[in-house]
Write a protein that holds these residues in place. Structure first.
Motif, PDB file in Angstrom:
ATOM      1  N   THR A 260       3.037   0.521   3.695  1.00  0.00           N
ATOM      2  CA  THR A 260       3.859   1.720   3.720  1.00  0.00           C
ATOM      3  C   THR A 260       3.036   2.947   4.080  1.00  0.00           C
ATOM      4  OG1 THR A 260       5.152   0.695   1.952  1.00  0.00           O
ATOM      5  CG2 THR A 260       5.564   3.029   2.394  1.00  0.00           C
ATOM      6  N   TYR A 261       1.829   3.027   3.528  1.00  0.00           N
ATOM      7  CA  TYR A 261       0.865   4.070   3.865  1.00  0.00           C
ATOM      8  C   TYR A 261      -0.510   3.411   3.906  1.00  0.00           C
ATOM      9  CZ  TYR A 261       4.586   7.177   2.140  1.00  0.00           C
ATOM     10  OH  TYR A 261       5.773   7.816   1.923  1.00  0.00           O
ATOM     11  N   GLY A 262      -1.498   4.109   4.473  1.00  0.00           N
ATOM     12  CA  GLY A 262      -2.876   3.638   4.389  1.00  0.00           C
ATOM     13  C   GLY A 262      -3.289   2.720   5.520  1.00  0.00           C
ATOM     14  N   ALA A 263      -4.211   1.784   5.229  1.00  0.00           N
ATOM     15  CA  ALA A 263      -4.804   0.968   6.291  1.00  0.00           C
ATOM     16  C   ALA A 263      -5.281  -0.368   5.741  1.00  0.00           C
ATOM     17  CB  ALA A 263      -5.983   1.713   6.931  1.00  0.00           C
ATOM     18  N   ILE A 264      -5.296  -1.357   6.626  1.00  0.00           N
ATOM     19  CA  ILE A 264      -5.899  -2.667   6.358  1.00  0.00           C
ATOM     20  C   ILE A 264      -6.923  -2.909   7.454  1.00  0.00           C
ATOM     21  CG2 ILE A 264      -5.512  -5.153   6.125  1.00  0.00           C
ATOM     22  CD1 ILE A 264      -2.623  -4.543   5.366  1.00  0.00           C
ATOM     23  N   LYS A 265      -8.174  -3.197   7.068  1.00  0.00           N
ATOM     24  CA  LYS A 265      -9.186  -3.449   8.090  1.00  0.00           C
ATOM     25  C   LYS A 265     -10.124  -4.568   7.669  1.00  0.00           C
ATOM     26  CE  LYS A 265     -12.131   0.458   6.588  1.00  0.00           C
ATOM     27  NZ  LYS A 265     -12.693   1.762   6.995  1.00  0.00           N
ATOM     28  N   ALA A 266     -10.535  -5.330   8.670  1.00  0.00           N
ATOM     29  CA  ALA A 266     -11.501  -6.419   8.486  1.00  0.00           C
ATOM     30  C   ALA A 266     -11.014  -7.403   7.427  1.00  0.00           C
ATOM     31  CB  ALA A 266     -12.880  -5.869   8.150  1.00  0.00           C
ATOM     32  N   CYS A 267      -9.760  -7.828   7.520  1.00  0.00           N
ATOM     33  CA  CYS A 267      -9.197  -8.803   6.589  1.00  0.00           C
ATOM     34  C   CYS A 267      -8.669 -10.007   7.363  1.00  0.00           C
ATOM     35  CB  CYS A 267      -8.062  -8.183   5.774  1.00  0.00           C
ATOM     36  SG  CYS A 267      -8.573  -6.855   4.663  1.00  0.00           S
ATOM     37  N   TYR A 268      -8.491 -11.124   6.651  1.00  0.00           N
ATOM     38  CA  TYR A 268      -7.876 -12.269   7.323  1.00  0.00           C
ATOM     39  C   TYR A 268      -7.092 -13.117   6.328  1.00  0.00           C
ATOM     40  CZ  TYR A 268     -11.639 -15.511   5.791  1.00  0.00           C
ATOM     41  OH  TYR A 268     -12.520 -16.278   5.071  1.00  0.00           O
ATOM     42  N   ASN A 269      -6.173 -13.915   6.889  1.00  0.00           N
ATOM     43  CA  ASN A 269      -5.332 -14.806   6.096  1.00  0.00           C
ATOM     44  C   ASN A 269      -5.366 -16.207   6.681  1.00  0.00           C
ATOM     45  OD1 ASN A 269      -2.999 -15.595   4.260  1.00  0.00           O
ATOM     46  ND2 ASN A 269      -2.089 -15.950   6.286  1.00  0.00           N
ATOM     47  N   THR A 270      -5.484 -17.213   5.796  1.00  0.00           N
ATOM     48  CA  THR A 270      -5.371 -18.612   6.222  1.00  0.00           C
ATOM     49  C   THR A 270      -4.237 -19.323   5.492  1.00  0.00           C
ATOM     50  OG1 THR A 270      -6.932 -19.431   4.548  1.00  0.00           O
ATOM     51  CG2 THR A 270      -7.857 -18.715   6.661  1.00  0.00           C
TER      52      THR A 270
ATOM     53  N   LEU B  53       0.867  -1.171   0.000  1.00  0.00           N
ATOM     54  CA  LEU B  53       0.000   0.000   0.000  1.00  0.00           C
ATOM     55  C   LEU B  53       0.902   1.218   0.000  1.00  0.00           C
ATOM     56  CD1 LEU B  53      -1.818  -2.315   1.328  1.00  0.00           C
ATOM     57  CD2 LEU B  53      -3.171  -0.434   2.231  1.00  0.00           C
ATOM     58  N   TYR B  54       0.664   2.132  -0.956  1.00  0.00           N
ATOM     59  CA  TYR B  54       1.616   3.214  -1.142  1.00  0.00           C
ATOM     60  C   TYR B  54       0.916   4.551  -1.337  1.00  0.00           C
ATOM     61  CZ  TYR B  54       6.450   4.603  -2.044  1.00  0.00           C
ATOM     62  OH  TYR B  54       7.712   5.139  -1.934  1.00  0.00           O
ATOM     63  N   ASP B  55      -0.081   4.818  -0.514  1.00  0.00           N
ATOM     64  CA  ASP B  55      -0.754   6.108  -0.530  1.00  0.00           C
ATOM     65  C   ASP B  55      -1.527   6.241   0.775  1.00  0.00           C
ATOM     66  OD1 ASP B  55      -1.687   8.342  -2.780  1.00  0.00           O
ATOM     67  OD2 ASP B  55      -3.203   8.009  -1.245  1.00  0.00           O
ATOM     68  N   ASP B  56      -1.626   7.458   1.292  1.00  0.00           N
ATOM     69  CA  ASP B  56      -2.351   7.661   2.542  1.00  0.00           C
ATOM     70  C   ASP B  56      -3.804   7.213   2.433  1.00  0.00           C
ATOM     71  OD1 ASP B  56      -0.201   8.671   3.939  1.00  0.00           O
ATOM     72  OD2 ASP B  56      -0.607  10.750   3.374  1.00  0.00           O
ATOM     73  N   ALA B  57      -4.392   7.294   1.231  1.00  0.00           N
ATOM     74  CA  ALA B  57      -5.789   6.907   1.036  1.00  0.00           C
ATOM     75  C   ALA B  57      -5.939   5.435   0.670  1.00  0.00           C
ATOM     76  CB  ALA B  57      -6.428   7.784  -0.045  1.00  0.00           C
ATOM     77  N   ALA B  58      -4.837   4.715   0.516  1.00  0.00           N
ATOM     78  CA  ALA B  58      -4.901   3.306   0.112  1.00  0.00           C
ATOM     79  C   ALA B  58      -5.472   2.456   1.250  1.00  0.00           C
ATOM     80  CB  ALA B  58      -3.522   2.813  -0.284  1.00  0.00           C
ATOM     81  N   GLU B  59      -6.389   1.549   0.896  1.00  0.00           N
ATOM     82  CA  GLU B  59      -6.989   0.673   1.900  1.00  0.00           C
ATOM     83  C   GLU B  59      -7.277  -0.701   1.306  1.00  0.00           C
ATOM     84  OE1 GLU B  59      -9.799   2.811   5.006  1.00  0.00           O
ATOM     85  OE2 GLU B  59     -10.372   3.388   2.967  1.00  0.00           O
ATOM     86  N   VAL B  60      -7.086  -1.731   2.111  1.00  0.00           N
ATOM     87  CA  VAL B  60      -7.582  -3.072   1.801  1.00  0.00           C
ATOM     88  C   VAL B  60      -8.629  -3.385   2.857  1.00  0.00           C
ATOM     89  CG1 VAL B  60      -7.027  -5.500   1.452  1.00  0.00           C
ATOM     90  CG2 VAL B  60      -5.362  -3.744   0.823  1.00  0.00           C
ATOM     91  N   ILE B  61      -9.858  -3.657   2.411  1.00  0.00           N
ATOM     92  CA  ILE B  61     -11.002  -3.755   3.316  1.00  0.00           C
ATOM     93  C   ILE B  61     -11.763  -5.049   3.043  1.00  0.00           C
ATOM     94  CG2 ILE B  61     -13.149  -2.647   4.060  1.00  0.00           C
ATOM     95  CD1 ILE B  61     -11.988  -0.008   2.889  1.00  0.00           C
TER      96      ILE B  61
ATOM     97  N   TYR C   7       5.179   3.575   9.083  1.00  0.00           N
ATOM     98  CA  TYR C   7       4.881   4.779   9.842  1.00  0.00           C
ATOM     99  C   TYR C   7       3.460   5.289   9.617  1.00  0.00           C
ATOM    100  CZ  TYR C   7       9.849   4.350   8.934  1.00  0.00           C
ATOM    101  OH  TYR C   7      11.107   3.855   8.761  1.00  0.00           O
ATOM    102  N   GLY C   8       2.727   5.497  10.712  1.00  0.00           N
ATOM    103  CA  GLY C   8       1.431   6.148  10.645  1.00  0.00           C
ATOM    104  C   GLY C   8       0.356   5.348   9.940  1.00  0.00           C
ATOM    105  N   THR C   9       0.465   4.029   9.915  1.00  0.00           N
ATOM    106  CA  THR C   9      -0.520   3.180   9.245  1.00  0.00           C
ATOM    107  C   THR C   9      -1.381   2.452  10.273  1.00  0.00           C
ATOM    108  OG1 THR C   9       1.088   1.377   9.088  1.00  0.00           O
ATOM    109  CG2 THR C   9       0.916   2.884   7.212  1.00  0.00           C
ATOM    110  N   THR C  10      -2.445   1.772   9.781  1.00  0.00           N
ATOM    111  CA  THR C  10      -3.418   1.166  10.699  1.00  0.00           C
ATOM    112  C   THR C  10      -3.775  -0.249  10.255  1.00  0.00           C
ATOM    113  OG1 THR C  10      -4.409   3.302  11.237  1.00  0.00           O
ATOM    114  CG2 THR C  10      -5.747   1.353  11.658  1.00  0.00           C
TER     115      THR C  10
END
Length: 730
Positions: A582-592, A551-559, A615-618
């Motif tokens: 690198t930037y942005g956020a990942i939420k409500a995801c999972y890996n098996t 992820l390479y942008d402050d607005a980038a998200e995987v949801i 830095y500064g990611t979630t």
């Protein structure tokens, strides 16, 4: 909100019904079951009180029908529905204590009819209420007279009023008799039907929510519209009919027509003098029906004539509609290399009978003298194969309803057209590719991503791509990113799935300064990926992820995404969802899937969700049950959720909250930092399990269009091993 109050001596004919159910051919001796319900009863509003009820009459030729309350809006908790003879009874079970209204649906199912009848139900909130009580028409003679209309309100009498939209309509006088009743007084009408709109007004209710209703009074002069037919049944091939209209006391310019279903694009109507020319398209799916309603401001709605148009279902088989191949015989080749001939008519339509065994996969079609066109679709009697072929056998993009903004993907050929659609100059808006079906690429090796850089959006429409086989060779090409769909992606990708058995393999250097990556869908993400999953194996160099490389942008998200495939880095790092956050956020995801590095070098960074947590990611509401492994003896950063954690005071604090992992995936969640905010991650256990909580992104339900809302899960599961499932999972 709008209702009609009608003054007339009597109603002519029965209530108008909208047709629902399976239509039958005009030559059939065995009518199909149907259930019809008045259009006005498809949207019902009940008050906030407990026990407010409504009886909805139905017209049907079968007793084999059921009614139920949908799960939408927790409807089963506050609404009762039942059958009573040939009526549907609905009633509120609870008072609505909230100031906001709430809504649900009543679903009517008829045996052997695929289409459901849906009734939208709203219970008003416990706030200010001002509305008509009766939903039925109020009947009054055309002569001078009075009628009383009951009002439901909890607003003091001095704080609401009524207004006419035409102050010159002196033939109607409206007075409040009490706080719950209006008196409507009309003068004798010696002309034609006349009407005026009334608004119930109050400063306590927003203007756009104030109820309007129309008062109509029948006149001494009675306009009449009649048609020479009341219904017409068409076969699947379509056709045309001319309907003669007889107008009495009404001019040609004073009447028109509407459809009961405005989305019925399969019917075209042209008004020619006092005639209607009705043309029906070829039907590629199930039986369908619509009513043509003749309208006029001088005819009471219940007396407006209706023409019921029905069309039979298509023939049983796989239906093709190929523009550009009209009147041709084409060769259909299956993946087992057997062939069949398909004859297309003058519209490009043809039906290929289904095979007797398991559905076969259609590999290609070929017209005489033309090249093979890849299809990648299974035989199906319910899903159509649609293509547009241009000059030199080239694939032409189709768009949804010819909107110029929504290119359609129905076959492997369109998918392999590499997102090349060019927006017309006269169109404005975002381009969004829309999948119409599952597609099998039949293990054809792709040596390049479908797009290098893609900023347009993709709606997978909950479809799956099978047979993905990508092999990219970046040897000697430093600083390249790769994925099945794109090297870098800045749009919105949603609801698309890569099936098990696929593979994405990248050879050579793919990373310069952690600015490049390899992922199942895309290498570098600056946009959003919502509701997608990958079950293919992903293998590459640095920055390898199950959904995207980084992820390479402050607005980038995987949801709301899941990775089931094994992810392997041949050098230093891998992540189940992405390698580098690198930037942005990942939420409500999972890996098996198993996350592994194969190098013997030290300094690996592996994580079940992300390898590098920068830095500064979630990371929030994520979990991992996949095994995290490594080959090197010395491990720098590895964990069930994250590998590195580079949060610091000068470059930004990370946030990890409400995450979980299985104890056998890895011994710890990952590297920690004093500058990481949030609740972190816990090992799944009977005392550590997510609960239905929208504020923590663990809410049950579907996300909003932009991926927000906190509702991403279909179930939360329970200990010890029934893990949460996302909204798109069955």
């Amino acid at each position: 909100m709008r209702k009609s109050v009608i003054f007339l001596k009597s109603l002519m004919g029965g209530l108008a019904f909208v047709f629902f159910g399976t239509a039958c051919d005009s030559t059939s001796d065995d009518p199909q079951p149907y259930l019809r319900i008045d259009e006005a009863n498809k949207a019902i509003t009940l008050t906030a009180i407990e026990g407010d009820s409504k009886v909805i009459p139905v017209e049907t030729n079968t007793s084999e029908w059921t009614v139920s309350v949908s799960d939408e809006g927790n409807g089963k908790d506050w609404l009762f529905v039942g059958k009573e003879n040939e009526s549907i009874v609905i009633s509120t079970l609870k008072k609505n204590e909230s100031s906001a209204g709430r809504s649900t649906q009543v679903i009517v199912n008829v045996k052997n009819v695929s289409e459901q009848v849906v009734i939208n139900i709203t219970q008003l909130g416990n706030g200010p209420v001002l509305q008509l009580k009766e939903e039925r028409p109020v009947i009054l003679q055309k002569n001078q007279g009075d009628n009383f209309v009951n009002i439901i309100t909890n607003i003091p009498e001095g704080e609401w009023n009524v207004e006419k939209n035409d102050q010159n309509a002196n033939w109607l006088r409206v007075e409040k008799v009490s706080n719950n009743q209006l008196q409507l007084s009309v003068e004798e009408n010696t002309g034609r039907l006349r009407s005026v709109e009334i608004t119930l007004t109050s400063n306590l209710i927003p203007i756009d929510q104030q109820q309007k209703f129309t008062v109509m009074q029948e006149g001494a002069i009675v306009p009449v519209l009649q048609t020479d037919i009341t219904g017409k049944a068409f076969g699947a091939s379509g056709g045309r009919v001319i309907v003669a209209v007889t107008a009495t006391n009404i001019s040609e310019e004073e009447w028109n027509f509407v459809l009961s279903d405005q989305s019925a694009g399969w019917i075209q109507i042209e008004k020619i003098s006092n005639q209607l020319a009705i043309t029906i398209d070829k039907n590629l799916g199930s039986a369908r029906a619509v009513e043509v309603i003749l309208t006029s401001p001088y005819i009471i709605p219940t007396q407006q004539p209706k023409i019921l148009i029905t069309q039979a279902a298509s023939e049983v088989g796989t239906n093709f509609l190929i523009t550009g191949y009209e009147n041709q015989t084409i060769t259909v080749t299956f993946t087992n290399e057997t062939t069949s001939l398909l004859i297309l008519d003058d519209t490009g339509y043809g039906t290929l009978p289904l095979s007797s065994g398991s559905p076969r996969t259609i590999k290609t079609i070929r017209a005489e003298g033309g090249d093979a066109i890849k299809i990648g679709r299974k035989e199906s009697a319910t899903e159509n194969i649609v293509l547009s072929i241009g000059r030199f056998n080239a694939i032409e993009w189709r768009t949804k309803n010819n909107d110029g903004l929504t290119p359609l993907i129905n076959t492997a050929a369109e998918l392999l057209n590499r997102f090349s659609y060019i927006r017309p100059e006269d169109k404005e808006g975002t381009i969004t590719y829309l999948f119409e079906s599952d597609i099998d690429l039949m293990d054809e090796k792709l040596t390049a991503s479908l797009s290098g850089t893609l900023t347009q959006s993709i709606d997978g429409n909950h479809h799956t791509i099978y047979g993905v086989n990508v092999e990219l060779n970046f040897t000697g090409m430093s600083g390249r990113s790769g994925g099945f769909l794109a090297g870098s992606f800045g749009g919105v990708l949603r609801d698309l799935h890569i099936a098990e058995g696929g593979k994405i393999l990248v050879i050579g250097n793919t990373d310069v300064g952690f600015a490049n990556g390899v992922g199942a869908f895309v290498g570098v993400l600056s946009g959003k990926i919502i509701g997608c999953s990958n079950a293919a194996t992903v293998t590459g160099n640095l920055s390898v992820g199950g959904i995207c490389g980084l992820l390479y942008d402050d607005a980038a998200e995987v949801i709301a995404c899941a990775n089931y495939g094994n992810v392997t880095s041949e050098t230093l790092g891998a992540g189940g969802i992405c390698y580098s956050l690198t930037y942005g956020a990942i939420k409500a995801c999972y890996n098996t899937g198993t996350i592994r590095t194969e190098t013997s070098e030290d300094g690996q960074t592996n994580g079940g969700i992300t390898g590098r947590f920068l830095y500064g990611t979630t990371i929030s509401a994520c979990y991992n049950t996949g095994t995290i492994s490594h080959k090197a003896d010395v491990v720098r950063s590895i964990g069930a959720i994250n590998g590195t954690n580079s949060s610091n005071a000068s470059r930004g604090e990370n946030t990890m909250k409400d995450c979980f992992y299985s104890g056998n995936s890895y011994t710890t969640a990952g590297n920690s930092s004093d500058y990481t905010n949030g609740s972190g991650a816990q090992v799944f256990s009977s005392s550590a399990w997510p609960t239905n909580n929208t504020g923590k992104n663990w809410g049950i339900g579907s996300p909003q269009e932009d991926g927000s809302g906190g509702t991403y899960w279909s179930s939360i599961g329970n200990s010890p091993s029934l893990y949460p499932k996302l909204y798109w999972e069955k």
